[in-house]
Design a protein around this motif. Structure first.
Motif, PDB file in Angstrom:
ATOM      1  N   MET A   1       0.861  -1.186   0.000  1.00  0.00           N
ATOM      2  CA  MET A   1       0.000   0.000   0.000  1.00  0.00           C
ATOM      3  C   MET A   1       0.897   1.235   0.000  1.00  0.00           C
ATOM      4  SD  MET A   1      -3.340   0.916   0.314  1.00  0.00           S
ATOM      5  CE  MET A   1      -4.152  -0.388   1.243  1.00  0.00           C
ATOM      6  N   ARG A   2       0.656   2.153  -0.933  1.00  0.00           N
ATOM      7  CA  ARG A   2       1.472   3.355  -1.074  1.00  0.00           C
ATOM      8  C   ARG A   2       0.676   4.602  -0.702  1.00  0.00           C
ATOM      9  NH1 ARG A   2       5.174   3.583  -5.905  1.00  0.00           N
ATOM     10  NH2 ARG A   2       4.033   5.515  -6.275  1.00  0.00           N
TER      11      ARG A   2
ATOM     12  N   SER B   1      -0.595  -2.931  11.467  1.00  0.00           N
ATOM     13  CA  SER B   1      -1.161  -3.872  10.492  1.00  0.00           C
ATOM     14  C   SER B   1      -0.236  -4.151   9.317  1.00  0.00           C
ATOM     15  CB  SER B   1      -2.500  -3.326   9.963  1.00  0.00           C
ATOM     16  OG  SER B   1      -3.411  -3.105  11.014  1.00  0.00           O
ATOM     17  N   ALA B   2       1.024  -3.772   9.429  1.00  0.00           N
ATOM     18  CA  ALA B   2       1.967  -3.948   8.316  1.00  0.00           C
ATOM     19  C   ALA B   2       3.172  -4.766   8.749  1.00  0.00           C
ATOM     20  CB  ALA B   2       2.429  -2.586   7.793  1.00  0.00           C
ATOM     21  N   GLU B   3       3.722  -5.478   7.776  1.00  0.00           N
ATOM     22  CA  GLU B   3       4.980  -6.192   8.019  1.00  0.00           C
ATOM     23  C   GLU B   3       6.135  -5.206   8.148  1.00  0.00           C
ATOM     24  OE1 GLU B   3       5.455  -9.323   8.471  1.00  0.00           O
ATOM     25  OE2 GLU B   3       3.550 -10.234   7.869  1.00  0.00           O
ATOM     26  N   ALA B   4       6.110  -4.156   7.336  1.00  0.00           N
ATOM     27  CA  ALA B   4       7.173  -3.154   7.352  1.00  0.00           C
ATOM     28  C   ALA B   4       6.688  -1.899   6.636  1.00  0.00           C
ATOM     29  CB  ALA B   4       8.439  -3.687   6.678  1.00  0.00           C
ATOM     30  N   VAL B   5       7.327  -0.766   6.951  1.00  0.00           N
ATOM     31  CA  VAL B   5       7.039   0.515   6.309  1.00  0.00           C
ATOM     32  C   VAL B   5       8.357   1.082   5.818  1.00  0.00           C
ATOM     33  CG1 VAL B   5       5.958   2.784   6.539  1.00  0.00           C
ATOM     34  CG2 VAL B   5       5.188   0.886   7.979  1.00  0.00           C
ATOM     35  N   THR B   6       8.328   1.723   4.655  1.00  0.00           N
ATOM     36  CA  THR B   6       9.564   2.296   4.122  1.00  0.00           C
ATOM     37  C   THR B   6       9.272   3.595   3.397  1.00  0.00           C
ATOM     38  OG1 THR B   6      11.589   1.766   2.914  1.00  0.00           O
ATOM     39  CG2 THR B   6       9.513   1.182   1.856  1.00  0.00           C
ATOM     40  N   ILE B   7      10.332   4.321   3.088  1.00  0.00           N
ATOM     41  CA  ILE B   7      10.240   5.544   2.304  1.00  0.00           C
ATOM     42  C   ILE B   7      11.333   5.508   1.254  1.00  0.00           C
ATOM     43  CG2 ILE B   7      11.748   6.876   3.849  1.00  0.00           C
ATOM     44  CD1 ILE B   7      10.003   9.336   3.219  1.00  0.00           C
ATOM     45  N   SER B   8      11.030   6.028   0.078  1.00  0.00           N
ATOM     46  CA  SER B   8      12.011   6.041  -1.002  1.00  0.00           C
ATOM     47  C   SER B   8      11.718   7.219  -1.926  1.00  0.00           C
ATOM     48  CB  SER B   8      11.973   4.729  -1.803  1.00  0.00           C
ATOM     49  OG  SER B   8      10.686   4.533  -2.369  1.00  0.00           O
ATOM     50  N   ALA B   9      12.716   7.606  -2.677  1.00  0.00           N
ATOM     51  CA  ALA B   9      12.577   8.675  -3.667  1.00  0.00           C
ATOM     52  C   ALA B   9      13.463   8.342  -4.851  1.00  0.00           C
ATOM     53  CB  ALA B   9      12.967  10.023  -3.068  1.00  0.00           C
ATOM     54  N   SER B  10      12.976   8.643  -6.061  1.00  0.00           N
ATOM     55  CA  SER B  10      13.697   8.240  -7.266  1.00  0.00           C
ATOM     56  C   SER B  10      13.917   9.414  -8.211  1.00  0.00           C
ATOM     57  CB  SER B  10      12.925   7.136  -8.006  1.00  0.00           C
ATOM     58  OG  SER B  10      12.811   5.977  -7.206  1.00  0.00           O
TER      59      SER B  10
ATOM     60  N   GLU C   1      -0.011 -11.248   5.381  1.00  0.00           N
ATOM     61  CA  GLU C   1      -0.595 -12.255   4.505  1.00  0.00           C
ATOM     62  C   GLU C   1      -2.062 -12.511   4.818  1.00  0.00           C
ATOM     63  OE1 GLU C   1       0.755 -13.583   1.879  1.00  0.00           O
ATOM     64  OE2 GLU C   1       2.666 -12.566   2.158  1.00  0.00           O
ATOM     65  N   ASP C   2      -2.448 -12.423   6.089  1.00  0.00           N
ATOM     66  CA  ASP C   2      -3.834 -12.710   6.466  1.00  0.00           C
ATOM     67  C   ASP C   2      -4.759 -11.512   6.297  1.00  0.00           C
ATOM     68  OD1 ASP C   2      -2.717 -11.204   8.456  1.00  0.00           O
ATOM     69  OD2 ASP C   2      -3.407 -12.448  10.125  1.00  0.00           O
ATOM     70  N   ASP C   3      -4.228 -10.396   5.829  1.00  0.00           N
ATOM     71  CA  ASP C   3      -5.044  -9.192   5.610  1.00  0.00           C
ATOM     72  C   ASP C   3      -5.537  -9.202   4.163  1.00  0.00           C
ATOM     73  OD1 ASP C   3      -6.295  -6.770   5.718  1.00  0.00           O
ATOM     74  OD2 ASP C   3      -4.477  -5.556   5.914  1.00  0.00           O
ATOM     75  N   ILE C   4      -6.664  -9.879   3.947  1.00  0.00           N
ATOM     76  CA  ILE C   4      -7.208 -10.017   2.598  1.00  0.00           C
ATOM     77  C   ILE C   4      -7.665  -8.652   2.087  1.00  0.00           C
ATOM     78  CG2 ILE C   4      -8.873 -11.208   1.141  1.00  0.00           C
ATOM     79  CD1 ILE C   4      -6.832 -13.024   2.511  1.00  0.00           C
ATOM     80  N   GLY C   5      -7.144  -8.288   0.912  1.00  0.00           N
ATOM     81  CA  GLY C   5      -7.515  -7.012   0.322  1.00  0.00           C
ATOM     82  C   GLY C   5      -6.893  -5.810   1.008  1.00  0.00           C
TER      83      GLY C   5
ATOM     84  N   VAL D   1      -7.462  -4.543   3.797  1.00  0.00           N
ATOM     85  CA  VAL D   1      -8.508  -3.696   4.392  1.00  0.00           C
ATOM     86  C   VAL D   1      -8.041  -3.095   5.709  1.00  0.00           C
ATOM     87  CG1 VAL D   1     -10.867  -3.641   5.290  1.00  0.00           C
ATOM     88  CG2 VAL D   1     -10.334  -5.014   3.261  1.00  0.00           C
ATOM     89  N   ALA D   2      -7.500  -3.939   6.597  1.00  0.00           N
ATOM     90  CA  ALA D   2      -7.049  -3.454   7.903  1.00  0.00           C
ATOM     91  C   ALA D   2      -5.902  -2.452   7.737  1.00  0.00           C
ATOM     92  CB  ALA D   2      -6.602  -4.634   8.774  1.00  0.00           C
ATOM     93  N   LEU D   3      -4.976  -2.754   6.830  1.00  0.00           N
ATOM     94  CA  LEU D   3      -3.838  -1.856   6.602  1.00  0.00           C
ATOM     95  C   LEU D   3      -4.320  -0.511   6.062  1.00  0.00           C
ATOM     96  CD1 LEU D   3      -0.796  -1.354   6.457  1.00  0.00           C
ATOM     97  CD2 LEU D   3      -0.810  -2.375   4.182  1.00  0.00           C
ATOM     98  N   GLU D   4      -5.246  -0.533   5.138  1.00  0.00           N
ATOM     99  CA  GLU D   4      -5.743   0.709   4.547  1.00  0.00           C
ATOM    100  C   GLU D   4      -6.422   1.581   5.598  1.00  0.00           C
ATOM    101  OE1 GLU D   4      -8.465   2.173   0.736  1.00  0.00           O
ATOM    102  OE2 GLU D   4      -8.490   0.079   1.380  1.00  0.00           O
ATOM    103  N   ASN D   5      -7.264   0.963   6.427  1.00  0.00           N
ATOM    104  CA  ASN D   5      -7.970   1.733   7.452  1.00  0.00           C
ATOM    105  C   ASN D   5      -7.007   2.352   8.467  1.00  0.00           C
ATOM    106  OD1 ASN D   5     -10.463   1.131   6.297  1.00  0.00           O
ATOM    107  ND2 ASN D   5     -10.752  -0.713   7.544  1.00  0.00           N
ATOM    108  N   GLU D   6      -6.000   1.562   8.882  1.00  0.00           N
ATOM    109  CA  GLU D   6      -5.065   2.072   9.875  1.00  0.00           C
ATOM    110  C   GLU D   6      -4.176   3.163   9.273  1.00  0.00           C
ATOM    111  OE1 GLU D   6      -1.936   0.470  13.288  1.00  0.00           O
ATOM    112  OE2 GLU D   6      -2.589  -0.880  11.697  1.00  0.00           O
TER     113      GLU D   6
END
Length: 415
Positions: free
Chosen positions: A65-66, A104-113, A242-246, A248-253
């Motif tokens: 999710m970005r 609700s995430a395995e990891a969070v990161t930031i990047s720039a290109s 992996e158990d967060d189908i779609g 949904v939980a990650l997006e809401n948080e």
């Protein structure tokens, strides 16, 4: 044992019937062969094309999710386009805020290109995709290395001048030489190469490839490029569980955390977009579903003609062997034996036609289509054989039933 005996006897009858009039058999099989070839060829082409395109978008990551200013999908029709441009870009402060609070995430990161030129001596590589990354980048996106290593957390935090480069860049700057530990220049600054990506090869589209990419610590990137509203916009991304189908939980948080960080009131609209990287792949899949349906229609007409051809040859076979059927039944052959015998012959006929169509597709897969590699999958092989079997059963069931119901006395009298 009885089933095996029936199968063997049916196979013998089928082989004799088919070989007795080879021309008629071949002509009857052409419809099934062409139909299966059309369907499996379309499916093979579609699957290969879809896999190639999706692999071209692998740089977006999977289950990610970005946070962006613009949505991947089109927004509301009445939403003013200029509001997207007025949205603030992501910041390092928002990344750290989210990293501390997101559960609700395995990891969070930031990047720039940015696009840059790499140099080494008299050699130069232009159009390099330079990306400044955080240490957690490897936890969100796949970083497959052919040689060398990834950055340590200390190297990222201290903004060391280190780089991981693609295979094409390595071959251009140091042809036929080991590159680990060598120096390259980016915008006049020296970087030591500590890793090389696994080679991806040429893609179907001109999309970012790891072969032409370079990773450096995020801090080192900000020394060369201005990041922010009027500069290069960073991207905050989180990898879902992996158990967060779609997701949904990650997006809401993520939505709650971003709104809290930006101080948005409950009545205020979001000034950011949350994009799932699977959106593009799903959109591509939908397009190819339509193409696959067209393949079914095109091949279906040929298979229908082939089915009529098999039914016709089975009716002729029953008529030619009516006397033999009567003798078999008078000697004690059951109705199901006669039924199985002719049904097996029809399926056997159809499988030969289908197998020939699949074999033609297999030979077709050796054709060179530029960067597109055709692969005949096991799934498509089984699909072709399955459709052939069904066509054989449907085409042969009526002639086989008529043969099984023949009166033995009347059948023997038939000349």
């Amino acid at each position: 044992m009885l089933f095996l005996q029936l199968t063997w006897e049916s196979f013998r009858f089928a082989a004799n019937a088919l070989s007795s009039n080879l021309t008629r058999t071949i002509l009857s099989l052409l419809g099934v062969t062409v139909g299966i070839f059309a369907i499996i060829a379309v499916f093979t082409l579609v699957d290969s094309l879809e896999n190639n395109i999706k692999s071209s978008f692998s740089f977006l990551g999977t289950n990610v999710m970005r946070v962006d200013r613009f949505p991947f999908a089109s927004g509301p029709q009445d939403y003013p386009w200029w509001k997207y441009f007025r949205r603030p870009p992501g910041t390092m402060a928002e990344y750290k805020f989210m990293q501390e609070r997101l559960k609700s995430a395995e990891a969070v990161t930031i990047s720039a290109s940015a696009t840059a030129t790499a140099q080494a001596g008299s050699n130069a590589f232009q159009g390099m995709q330079l990306t400044g990354v955080a240490y957690t980048y490897q936890d969100v996106y796949e970083v497959a290395l052919e040689e060398g290593r990834y950055f340590s957390e200390m190297e990222i935090n201290s903004s060391r001048n280190l780089a991981i480069i693609g295979k094409t860049i390595a071959n251009t700057l140091y042809p036929n030489q080991p590159i680990i530990g060598k120096e390259i220049k980016i915008k006049g600054m020296k970087y030591v190469v500590i890793g090389v990506f696994e080679e991806e090869g040429e893609g179907l589209f001109d999309l970012p490839s790891k072969d032409e990419a370079c990773l450096i610590p995020y801090g080192a990137f900000t020394k060369m490029f201005y990041t922010g509203r009027n500069g290069i916009e960073p991207t905050i991304a989180a990898k879902g569980k992996e158990d967060d189908i779609g997701l949904v939980a990650l997006e809401n948080e993520m939505m709650g955390i971003m709104r809290a960080k930006r101080g948005l009131k409950p009545t205020e609209e979001d000034n950011f977009s949350l994009n799932k990287t699977e959106f593009i792949q799903n959109a591509i899949g939908s397009i190819f579903d339509v193409i696959s349906a067209a393949g079914w229609v095109i091949g279906g007409f040929s298979i229908l003609v082939g089915g009529f051809g098999i039914a016709n040859i089975m009716f002729v076979s029953v008529r030619e062997r009516t006397n033999i059927i009567g003798i078999q039944k008078s000697l004690g052959a059951r109705n199901y034996f006669i039924l199985f015998q002719f049904l097996f012959e029809a399926v056997f006929l159809s499988l030969i036609g289908g197998g020939t169509g699949i074999l033609l597709v297999y030979f077709l897969s050796f054709m060179q289509l530029g960067t597109l590699e055709l692969v005949l999958s096991f799934k498509n092989i089984m699909l072709g054989l399955g459709v052939s079997s069904i066509i054989g059963v449907v085409s042969g069931i009526i002639p086989a039933t008529l043969a099984a119901r023949l009166d033995p006395v009347e059948a023997i009298r038939t000349a």
